[in-house]
Design an enzyme around this catalytic site. Structure first.
Site, short mmCIF file in Angstrom:
data_model
loop_
_atom_site.label_atom_id
_atom_site.label_comp_id
_atom_site.label_asym_id
_atom_site.label_seq_id
_atom_site.Cartn_x
_atom_site.Cartn_y
_atom_site.Cartn_z
N ASP A 8 12.69 3.82 -0.06
CA ASP A 8 11.32 3.88 0.13
C ASP A 8 11.09 5.21 -0.71
O ASP A 8 12.06 6.28 -0.64
CB ASP A 8 10.53 3.76 1.26
CG ASP A 8 8.92 3.80 1.05
OD1 ASP A 8 8.53 3.43 0.14
OD2 ASP A 8 8.70 4.61 2.04
N SER A 9 9.72 5.53 -1.10
CA SER A 9 9.29 6.85 -1.71
C SER A 9 9.44 7.84 -0.52
O SER A 9 9.49 9.15 -0.67
CB SER A 9 8.10 6.76 -2.33
OG SER A 9 7.11 6.56 -1.36
N TYR A 25 5.09 7.59 -4.54
CA TYR A 25 5.46 7.17 -6.06
C TYR A 25 4.18 6.66 -6.48
O TYR A 25 4.05 6.35 -7.84
CB TYR A 25 6.55 6.02 -6.04
CG TYR A 25 8.01 6.22 -5.85
CD1 TYR A 25 8.60 7.76 -5.63
CD2 TYR A 25 9.10 5.36 -5.48
CE1 TYR A 25 9.79 7.92 -5.61
CE2 TYR A 25 10.30 5.64 -5.68
CZ TYR A 25 10.72 6.91 -5.59
OH TYR A 25 12.00 7.09 -5.29
N GLY A 26 3.20 6.20 -5.81
CA GLY A 26 2.06 5.38 -6.06
C GLY A 26 1.17 6.09 -7.04
O GLY A 26 0.30 5.36 -7.60
N CYS A 57 9.39 -0.37 -0.64
CA CYS A 57 8.48 0.28 -1.24
C CYS A 57 7.49 -0.63 -2.19
O CYS A 57 8.39 -1.31 -3.08
CB CYS A 57 8.94 1.54 -1.75
SG CYS A 57 7.81 2.57 -2.91
N ASN A 58 6.31 -0.76 -1.97
CA ASN A 58 5.46 -1.83 -2.84
C ASN A 58 5.65 -1.20 -4.18
O ASN A 58 5.54 -2.08 -5.25
CB ASN A 58 4.17 -1.88 -2.31
CG ASN A 58 4.32 -2.58 -1.03
OD1 ASN A 58 4.63 -2.05 -0.08
ND2 ASN A 58 3.76 -3.74 -0.82
N THR A 59 5.33 0.12 -4.45
CA THR A 59 5.19 0.56 -5.89
C THR A 59 6.48 0.18 -6.61
O THR A 59 6.70 -0.03 -7.71
CB THR A 59 4.90 2.26 -5.80
OG1 THR A 59 3.71 2.28 -5.05
CG2 THR A 59 4.57 2.61 -7.13
N GLU A 115 -0.58 9.52 6.96
CA GLU A 115 0.40 10.58 7.54
C GLU A 115 -0.08 11.89 8.02
O GLU A 115 0.18 12.56 8.68
CB GLU A 115 1.02 11.21 5.98
CG GLU A 115 1.66 9.99 5.18
CD GLU A 115 2.88 10.45 4.58
OE1 GLU A 115 3.10 11.46 4.08
OE2 GLU A 115 3.84 9.47 4.47
N CYS A 143 1.15 -2.27 0.64
CA CYS A 143 1.83 -0.79 0.79
C CYS A 143 2.37 -0.67 2.12
O CYS A 143 1.75 -1.24 3.29
CB CYS A 143 0.78 0.22 0.60
SG CYS A 143 1.40 2.02 0.78
N THR A 144 3.53 -0.25 2.30
CA THR A 144 4.27 -0.07 3.49
C THR A 144 3.81 0.76 4.53
O THR A 144 3.92 0.52 5.79
CB THR A 144 5.83 0.28 3.28
OG1 THR A 144 5.84 1.27 2.54
CG2 THR A 144 6.43 -0.79 2.65
N HIS A 145 2.62 1.76 4.05
CA HIS A 145 1.86 2.56 4.90
C HIS A 145 0.88 1.92 5.76
O HIS A 145 0.57 2.04 6.94
CB HIS A 145 1.34 3.71 4.39
CG HIS A 145 2.33 4.84 4.33
ND1 HIS A 145 3.11 4.94 3.22
CD2 HIS A 145 2.60 6.02 4.91
CE1 HIS A 145 3.83 5.94 3.31
NE2 HIS A 145 3.40 6.78 4.42
#
Lengths: 289, 289
Positions: A41-42, A73-74, A104-106, A180, A212-214
């Site tokens: 992932d980023s 990355y987004g 990571c979705n991006t 974050e 998005c994984t967040h």
């Protein structure tokens, strides 16, 4: 350059990519019986996916790479995201993984086809599993939220529209910094959720994909805002089912966490998301910016 | 490795850094009479500094590098920020600059001493000019806001406290994404400003340093919240005065903008901040992540 056959325990693969992305990979052939799954992932967001996979496959070995030196990355271009993804995949291949999950979705939006076409192991992204679950649930109107890059790629939109579903999408660039910052509730988080989701709510969607994984960390707030008539879907659980046919349930439950940068707040963020104490290790990737 | 003398128009410098940061630089000796100033930043924030310098020195040539492939720096470790800064400086040196402005507070906080000790040209950061202006204004209580990395470095705090000033600082990680989202006013921006600055306001500071090149875009909102008794200081104007003794007012008003990644929204963001239309050019830096 074409991939060579594996003549010994070590073999050089030339990944089948456009010349600008050309990479050579030394495959450490996995001679152990252990199943080893790699994720990248980023940053730390993909740990939500790791957590779900470890719960489903507790005996399997996992190795996770977070590219924290270049996170996020987004907000970057497709070409840059593809290059970074190949560099992350190269590191994990060198560690002898049997299967790669792009957590990571991006990266899944832009780099999945290149990775699938280039790597000698099964590669899974987080887009298709989310789409499948949305299609099982919707009566016809699906919302998609994600980073600027994920939304611009139309990765979700194209797959969903091909199945005749009406799609409304929205980039939510403030969601990742909110998570974050640990602002998962309260007046700021509520105002930001309303800012991004008001229009989607008015469209009358019945399903919302967290692209998005967040975002799963904001799920309670998002569900409360969207109301009980909207099913909120995240990819973490869906991906666990998706890879099932490729997973041998053999291993020593080993977990290695690597990051390209370790900032003072990383360890606590890892523990917050993963729910266990695990020391992150620093790694350098050979690359060009 | 020590710097060699310039024997011809091209010479190799071995930058005097710890071995892990060792770089060799080909200096394109500037044989023209033009003055060329280089600036770098993690992204577009440093364009606020470039704008102020161009206004003060309209005849001088400028070259700007935004490391958008790795933006932001503010959530990364000191070691990574130093490495990235050296790689950016190397590129600008190779372009023949006569003077370097580190137009990024995070890079100034962590990398300025290494850069000053390594480069054969004058190097300026954005911390000291901001501190000077604050000392001219304050009666004894100064607030400092910036990224997590800038605040952790205590770069402002140490300089101010050495002059006997009481310092209150606060990291504001959501300010950069707010600016990049264009949310410069309205209920979300107001709530975020209050969230971060409430405590500083209660401390009774008379001066507030905007310790990040993005923050000047939120200055009206910040001034309104802090009230007329607090002087809000940004570094862009201060740095223009600081470099004055080193600037030859000779040149052809040339401006080159380089970025390590060009995303779809970059051009409009550049124009928003710089206030003029200028095409960004893509550049690759040799490096390790």
């Amino acid at each position: 350059a074409k991939p060579t056959t594996i003549a010994s325990a070590k073999a050089t693969f030339f990944i089948l990519t456009p010349p600008k992305f050309a990479l050579s990979i030394i495959i450490q052939k996995n001679c152990e019986k252990n199943m080893k799954i790699g994720l990248f992932d980023s940053g730390v967001g993909g740990l939500t996916v790791l957590k779900a996979l470890r719960k489903t496959y507790p005996e399997v070995d996992f190795i996770y790479l977070g590219d924290t030196a270049r996170v996020p990355y987004g907000n970057k271009s497709a070409q840059t995201v593809i290059r970074y993804s190949l560099e992350c995949a190269e590191f994990l291949l060198n560690e002898g993984i049997d299967l790669l999950v792009v957590a990571c979705n991006t990266a899944s939006s832009y780099a999945l086809q290149v990775l699938k076409g280039s790597l000698p192991i099964p590669v899974f992204g987080v887009i298709e599993p989310g789409v499948k679950r949305a299609l099982e649930n919707t009566k016809g109107k699906v919302g998609v939220i994600g980073t600027k890059a994920t939304i611009s790629s139309c990765a979700y939109k194209n797959l969903l529209e091909a199945k005749g579903v009406e799609v409304y999408q929205r980039a939510c660039p403030l969601f990742v910094p909110l998570v974050e910052e640990g602002l998962l509730e309260g007046s700021i988080a509520e105002a930001v959720v309303e800012h991004y989701l008001k229009d989607l709510k008015e469209k009358g969607i019945d399903t919302l994909i967290l692209g998005c994984t967040h975002y799963p960390l904001l799920k309670p707030l998002i569900e409360r805002f969207m109301g009980p008539q909207v099913k909120v879907i995240d990819s973490a659980q869906a991906i666990a089912l998706e890879i099932e046919p490729f997973v041998k349930r053999e291993g020593s439950s080993k977990l290695d966490l690597y990051f390209t940068d370790i900032s003072p707040s990383l360890q606590s963020l890892v523990e917050l998301i993963l729910g266990e104490v695990k020391e992150p290790r620093l790694v350098s990737l050979p690359c060009k910016v």
